[in-house]
Design a protein around this motif. Structure first.
Motif, PDB file in Angstrom:
ATOM      1  N   THR A  12     -11.861  -6.918 -20.178  1.00 57.76           N
ATOM      2  CA  THR A  12     -12.343  -5.017 -19.706  1.00 57.76           C
ATOM      3  C   THR A  12     -11.843  -4.215 -20.617  1.00 57.76           C
ATOM      4  OG1 THR A  12     -11.309  -4.271 -17.446  1.00 57.76           O
ATOM      5  CG2 THR A  12      -9.673  -5.080 -18.243  1.00 57.76           C
ATOM      6  N   GLN A  13     -12.986  -3.049 -20.324  1.00 56.34           N
ATOM      7  CA  GLN A  13     -11.985  -1.957 -20.728  1.00 56.34           C
ATOM      8  C   GLN A  13     -11.733  -1.283 -20.113  1.00 56.34           C
ATOM      9  OE1 GLN A  13     -16.653  -1.240 -21.577  1.00 56.34           O
ATOM     10  NE2 GLN A  13     -16.407  -1.409 -24.240  1.00 56.34           N
ATOM     11  N   ARG A  14     -11.031  -1.044 -18.850  1.00 57.92           N
ATOM     12  CA  ARG A  14     -10.420  -0.959 -17.762  1.00 57.92           C
ATOM     13  C   ARG A  14      -9.228  -1.282 -18.714  1.00 57.92           C
ATOM     14  NH1 ARG A  14     -12.249  -3.156 -12.419  1.00 57.92           N
ATOM     15  NH2 ARG A  14     -12.577  -5.263 -14.177  1.00 57.92           N
ATOM     16  N   GLY A  15      -7.861  -0.566 -18.202  1.00 56.78           N
ATOM     17  CA  GLY A  15      -6.643  -0.351 -18.859  1.00 56.78           C
ATOM     18  C   GLY A  15      -5.870  -1.486 -17.661  1.00 56.78           C
ATOM     19  N   LEU A  16      -4.546  -1.919 -18.467  1.00 56.13           N
ATOM     20  CA  LEU A  16      -3.489  -2.849 -17.321  1.00 56.13           C
ATOM     21  C   LEU A  16      -3.380  -2.594 -16.494  1.00 56.13           C
ATOM     22  CD1 LEU A  16      -2.866  -5.512 -17.338  1.00 56.13           C
ATOM     23  CD2 LEU A  16      -0.715  -4.287 -18.588  1.00 56.13           C
ATOM     24  N   GLU A  17      -3.426  -1.409 -16.060  1.00 57.55           N
ATOM     25  CA  GLU A  17      -2.701  -0.341 -14.831  1.00 57.55           C
ATOM     26  C   GLU A  17      -4.025  -0.506 -14.136  1.00 57.55           C
ATOM     27  OE1 GLU A  17      -1.724   0.214 -17.827  1.00 57.55           O
ATOM     28  OE2 GLU A  17       0.164   0.420 -18.377  1.00 57.55           O
ATOM     29  N   GLN A  18      -5.137  -0.114 -14.169  1.00 58.33           N
ATOM     30  CA  GLN A  18      -5.881   0.285 -13.527  1.00 58.33           C
ATOM     31  C   GLN A  18      -6.296  -0.699 -12.822  1.00 58.33           C
ATOM     32  OE1 GLN A  18      -7.820   3.380 -12.165  1.00 58.33           O
ATOM     33  NE2 GLN A  18      -8.467   1.906 -11.268  1.00 58.33           N
ATOM     34  N   ILE A  19      -6.633  -2.257 -13.228  1.00 53.90           N
ATOM     35  CA  ILE A  19      -7.159  -3.592 -12.923  1.00 53.90           C
ATOM     36  C   ILE A  19      -6.065  -4.350 -12.108  1.00 53.90           C
ATOM     37  CG2 ILE A  19      -9.074  -3.626 -14.441  1.00 53.90           C
ATOM     38  CD1 ILE A  19      -7.024  -6.091 -15.639  1.00 53.90           C
ATOM     39  N   SER A  20      -4.855  -3.534 -12.641  1.00 59.07           N
ATOM     40  CA  SER A  20      -3.433  -4.241 -11.664  1.00 59.07           C
ATOM     41  C   SER A  20      -3.624  -3.292 -10.256  1.00 59.07           C
ATOM     42  CB  SER A  20      -2.414  -3.398 -12.241  1.00 59.07           C
ATOM     43  OG  SER A  20      -2.292  -4.159 -13.258  1.00 59.07           O
ATOM     44  N   LEU A  21      -3.817  -2.263 -10.178  1.00 61.49           N
ATOM     45  CA  LEU A  21      -4.011  -1.097  -8.868  1.00 61.49           C
ATOM     46  C   LEU A  21      -5.371  -1.500  -8.292  1.00 61.49           C
ATOM     47  CD1 LEU A  21      -3.321   1.284  -7.505  1.00 61.49           C
ATOM     48  CD2 LEU A  21      -4.689   3.262  -8.896  1.00 61.49           C
ATOM     49  N   GLU A  22      -6.082  -2.008  -9.017  1.00 62.61           N
ATOM     50  CA  GLU A  22      -7.155  -2.773  -7.705  1.00 62.61           C
ATOM     51  C   GLU A  22      -7.157  -3.703  -7.161  1.00 62.61           C
ATOM     52  OE1 GLU A  22     -11.059  -3.153 -10.428  1.00 62.61           O
ATOM     53  OE2 GLU A  22     -10.763  -0.674 -10.816  1.00 62.61           O
ATOM     54  N   ALA A  23      -6.302  -4.969  -7.766  1.00 63.47           N
ATOM     55  CA  ALA A  23      -6.147  -6.043  -7.122  1.00 63.47           C
ATOM     56  C   ALA A  23      -5.243  -5.654  -5.984  1.00 63.47           C
ATOM     57  CB  ALA A  23      -5.210  -6.532  -8.385  1.00 63.47           C
ATOM     58  N   ALA A  24      -3.863  -5.091  -6.202  1.00 65.18           N
ATOM     59  CA  ALA A  24      -2.379  -4.363  -5.393  1.00 65.18           C
ATOM     60  C   ALA A  24      -3.975  -3.897  -4.334  1.00 65.18           C
ATOM     61  CB  ALA A  24      -1.922  -2.962  -5.462  1.00 65.18           C
ATOM     62  N   GLU A  25      -4.152  -2.754  -4.885  1.00 63.48           N
ATOM     63  CA  GLU A  25      -5.356  -2.188  -3.323  1.00 63.48           C
ATOM     64  C   GLU A  25      -5.959  -3.306  -2.201  1.00 63.48           C
ATOM     65  OE1 GLU A  25      -5.811   2.203  -5.158  1.00 63.48           O
ATOM     66  OE2 GLU A  25      -7.731   0.568  -4.994  1.00 63.48           O
ATOM     67  N   ALA A  26      -7.083  -3.798  -2.941  1.00 64.85           N
ATOM     68  CA  ALA A  26      -7.324  -5.299  -2.354  1.00 64.85           C
ATOM     69  C   ALA A  26      -6.165  -6.302  -1.746  1.00 64.85           C
ATOM     70  CB  ALA A  26      -8.496  -6.005  -3.080  1.00 64.85           C
ATOM     71  N   ALA A  27      -5.185  -6.510  -2.039  1.00 64.00           N
ATOM     72  CA  ALA A  27      -4.861  -7.397  -1.460  1.00 64.00           C
ATOM     73  C   ALA A  27      -3.821  -6.409   0.222  1.00 64.00           C
ATOM     74  CB  ALA A  27      -2.718  -7.438  -2.571  1.00 64.00           C
ATOM     75  N   LEU A  28      -3.916  -5.139  -0.080  1.00 62.66           N
ATOM     76  CA  LEU A  28      -2.934  -4.079   0.936  1.00 62.66           C
ATOM     77  C   LEU A  28      -3.553  -4.024   2.052  1.00 62.66           C
ATOM     78  CD1 LEU A  28      -0.801  -1.725  -0.692  1.00 62.66           C
ATOM     79  CD2 LEU A  28      -0.155  -3.891   0.842  1.00 62.66           C
ATOM     80  N   GLU A  29      -5.285  -4.748   1.689  1.00 61.13           N
ATOM     81  CA  GLU A  29      -6.665  -4.735   2.708  1.00 61.13           C
ATOM     82  C   GLU A  29      -6.739  -5.957   3.044  1.00 61.13           C
ATOM     83  OE1 GLU A  29     -11.114  -3.248   2.866  1.00 61.13           O
ATOM     84  OE2 GLU A  29      -9.903  -2.945   0.814  1.00 61.13           O
ATOM     85  N   GLY A  30      -6.887  -6.471   2.402  1.00 56.71           N
ATOM     86  CA  GLY A  30      -6.892  -8.238   2.959  1.00 56.71           C
ATOM     87  C   GLY A  30      -5.126  -8.758   3.841  1.00 56.71           C
ATOM     88  N   ALA A  31      -4.431  -8.113   3.854  1.00 55.33           N
ATOM     89  CA  ALA A  31      -3.093  -8.312   4.242  1.00 55.33           C
ATOM     90  C   ALA A  31      -2.641  -7.181   5.558  1.00 55.33           C
ATOM     91  CB  ALA A  31      -1.899  -7.916   4.062  1.00 55.33           C
ATOM     92  N   GLY A  32      -3.856  -6.493   5.826  1.00 51.30           N
ATOM     93  CA  GLY A  32      -4.406  -5.389   6.948  1.00 51.30           C
ATOM     94  C   GLY A  32      -2.387  -4.712   7.018  1.00 51.30           C
ATOM     95  N   ARG A  33      -2.356  -4.458   5.501  1.00 51.07           N
ATOM     96  CA  ARG A  33      -0.954  -3.734   5.490  1.00 51.07           C
ATOM     97  C   ARG A  33      -0.333  -2.438   4.879  1.00 51.07           C
ATOM     98  NH1 ARG A  33       3.516  -6.207   8.288  1.00 51.07           N
ATOM     99  NH2 ARG A  33       3.674  -8.437   8.191  1.00 51.07           N
ATOM    100  N   GLU A  34      -0.308  -1.587   5.371  1.00 52.11           N
ATOM    101  CA  GLU A  34      -0.154   0.054   5.191  1.00 52.11           C
ATOM    102  C   GLU A  34       1.266   0.196   4.530  1.00 52.11           C
ATOM    103  OE1 GLU A  34      -2.166   2.431   5.596  1.00 52.11           O
ATOM    104  OE2 GLU A  34      -3.050   1.146   7.495  1.00 52.11           O
ATOM    105  N   PRO A  35       0.707   1.426   3.304  1.00 54.09           N
ATOM    106  CA  PRO A  35       1.952   1.389   2.317  1.00 54.09           C
ATOM    107  C   PRO A  35       3.233   1.387   2.992  1.00 54.09           C
ATOM    108  CG  PRO A  35       0.049   2.188   1.930  1.00 54.09           C
ATOM    109  CD  PRO A  35      -0.185   2.271   3.529  1.00 54.09           C
ATOM    110  N   GLU A  36       3.368   2.186   3.765  1.00 52.56           N
ATOM    111  CA  GLU A  36       4.752   2.524   4.258  1.00 52.56           C
ATOM    112  C   GLU A  36       6.102   1.004   5.075  1.00 52.56           C
ATOM    113  OE1 GLU A  36       1.930   3.730   7.807  1.00 52.56           O
ATOM    114  OE2 GLU A  36       2.420   3.642   5.453  1.00 52.56           O
ATOM    115  N   GLU A  37       4.731  -0.112   4.828  1.00 51.95           N
ATOM    116  CA  GLU A  37       5.262  -1.637   5.431  1.00 51.95           C
ATOM    117  C   GLU A  37       6.019  -2.007   4.086  1.00 51.95           C
ATOM    118  OE1 GLU A  37       3.181  -3.153   8.785  1.00 51.95           O
ATOM    119  OE2 GLU A  37       1.208  -2.369   8.000  1.00 51.95           O
ATOM    120  N   ILE A  38       5.157  -1.684   2.726  1.00 59.25           N
ATOM    121  CA  ILE A  38       6.039  -2.727   2.233  1.00 59.25           C
ATOM    122  C   ILE A  38       7.487  -2.164   1.514  1.00 59.25           C
ATOM    123  CG2 ILE A  38       5.440  -2.996  -0.444  1.00 59.25           C
ATOM    124  CD1 ILE A  38       3.320  -4.173   1.527  1.00 59.25           C
ATOM    125  N   GLY A  39       8.112  -3.452   1.228  1.00 52.84           N
ATOM    126  CA  GLY A  39       9.165  -3.072   1.393  1.00 52.84           C
ATOM    127  C   GLY A  39       9.662  -2.988  -0.543  1.00 52.84           C
TER     128      GLY A  39
END
Length: 458
Positions: A338-365
């Motif tokens: 990828t030509q994207r940065g490591l942080e960028q692909i990490s953020l994309e994966a994190a956002e997809a996981a939260l969406e898949g779990a149906g979780r909001e940011p404030e629920e993450i411990g």
């Protein structure tokens, strides 16, 4: 960082595989440099004598085999020029005599040079092409012009060349001499080397090597001779060697001044076994809060690097191999970069996981980030991800550096954290190897770029 580029043909190119560089900021002694040079240039490269013996014994099966050996030999011949110096043809009357940062190499004549050149010429004419006669002939013309006009012996070359004042005090010292010099002598631009294209992957790599080697001698090579420094005329041209950058010059000065390298650990201490073996962690028995996989996401690179792409970028210090060899040894046909940065692909994966779990940011411990290829230490990538996801506070956001063990370490730590926070833990795993592998052949065959994330809930 050593990123790949996409050339005008849409192909992957690894510039550092054909433009050798060394980081002299971490080079502490001449012995350390010698070890690196031996590993990267000498271990795989045949000497001129080796090539002659192989020719005379009928050891070459195809023209490509011969061409590759000639190219590796010439990279070895230029091992210090590539990594430490720039060559600058200069009129003798204009050469500064007293500077400590201008060097003039002292060389010895090439033993049996004419015999070796004739053997390579005759062998090439006799051998059959391996891939295509036209392409191989073009590459041979460039390589052979460099090889045939080589003048000096290269088995023993000092890394640090004498200054002009030093070589003037060496009676009978020989150096390169040119009767004239055209400053507009044609060389290959970086873009031409990057965009070199051949239908056969092996020949594309070899063509780039030939172009880079041509650029090491930006003058009429057929006019080069070795001349006693004391016999140079004012209008003769010599080839000055100038340090490539400040780090190289600092290294040269440190070695010449006898500076001591930083102390290193003298030996590896003896390993001691634990006082008692570690028992397996029985999650169902030892923990009250059971972990549950709520979501899994993955993000891969957008650029496919096939085995042919790897071979097109074969480095000067690689053993000969083919795309089929890579597939046979590893089972891998391609990897994603990828030509994207490591942080960028990490953020994309994190956002997809939260969406898949149906979780909001404030629920993450808690947020755990596992990698061994991050270039960011402060703040941690986990803290950055927390902020980018809109998580104001966590029980803990931290990075785990465990390489291949990152996934089990991350899951284990998430399971332990669940006992304290009793809220979902976001674990992100990401690596970006494409710009860090350099010329390490085995790693280039295997590793790619990508990210994944899981939400571990109670």
């Amino acid at each position: 960082m050593k990123p790949f580029v996409i050339n005008s043909h849409g192909r992957l190119v690894f510039p550092f595989n054909f433009l050798p560089t060394l980081d002299f900021s971490v080079m502490e002694s001449l012995e350390q440099l010698d070890a690196v040079i031996e590993r990267d240039f000498e271990a795989k490269a045949p000497t001129g004598t080796d090539i002659l013996e192989r020719v005379e014994s009928g050891g070459y099966e195809t023209r490509y085999d011969l061409l590759r050996d000639v190219a590796l030999n010439l990279f070895w011949v230029n091992r210090y020029a590539f990594t430490m110096y720039e060559k600058r043809p200069t009129r003798w009357r204009d050469v500064p005599r007293g500077r400590e940062d201008v060097f003039l190499p002292a060389v010895t004549p090439w033993e049996d040079g004419e015999r070796k050149v004739a053997a390579v010429r005759d062998a090439y004419d006799r051998l059959e092409p391996a891939f295509g006669p036209d392409a191989e002939d073009r590459i041979f013309d460039v390589l052979f012009d460099v090889f045939a006009n080589r003048r000096h012996h290269a088995t023993e070359l000092p890394a640090i060349k004498p200054t002009v004042s030093e070589i003037l005090n060496e009676r009978g010292a020989l150096t390169f001499c040119l009767p004239g010099h055209d400053p507009d002598y044609p060389t290959y631009a970086y873009e031409q080397i990057r965009d070199a294209s051949e239908d056969v992957a092996e020949l594309e790599a070899l063509r780039r090597m030939a172009m880079v080697l041509h650029n090491q001698y930006p003058w009429d090579r057929s006019q080069t001779r070795l001349e006693d420094v004391g016999a140079l005329g004012d209008d003769d041209f010599v080839v000055l060697f100038s340090p490539r950058d400040r780090q190289v010059l600092d290294f040269i000065e440190r070695v010449r001044d006898g500076g001591e390298a930083r102390p290193r650990t003298a030996r590896t201490p003896e390993a001691h076994k634990p006082v008692k073996p570690y028992p397996p962690v029985m999650v169902s028995r030892q923990f009250k809060v059971m972990p549950r996989l709520e979501a899994l996401s993955a993000v891969k690179g957008e650029v496919v690097c096939t085995n042919d792409d790897v071979i097109r970028n074969s480095a000067y210090n690689w053993s000969s191999m083919s795309a089929d060899d890579i597939a046979r040894k590893t089972g891998i046909q391609s990897r994603y970069y990828t030509q994207r940065g490591l942080e960028q692909i990490s953020l994309e994966a994190a956002e997809a996981a939260l969406e898949g779990a149906g979780r909001e940011p404030e629920e993450i411990g808690s947020v755990i980030f596992c990698t061994c290829t991050s270039t960011t230490l402060i703040p941690s990538v986990a803290s950055w991800l927390s902020g980018q996801l809109g998580i104001q506070q966590t029980h803990g956001s931290f990075d785990v550096i465990a390489a291949c063990a990152g996934f089990p370490y991350g899951l284990a730590e998430a399971t332990r954290l669940l006992q304290e926070v009793e809220r979902p833990v976001l674990v992100v795993f990401a690596e970006k190897f494409s710009d860090k592998i350099g010329t390490v052949r085995t790693s280039r065959m295997i590793f790619g770029d990508g990210a994944a994330a899981v939400v571990i809930g109670p």
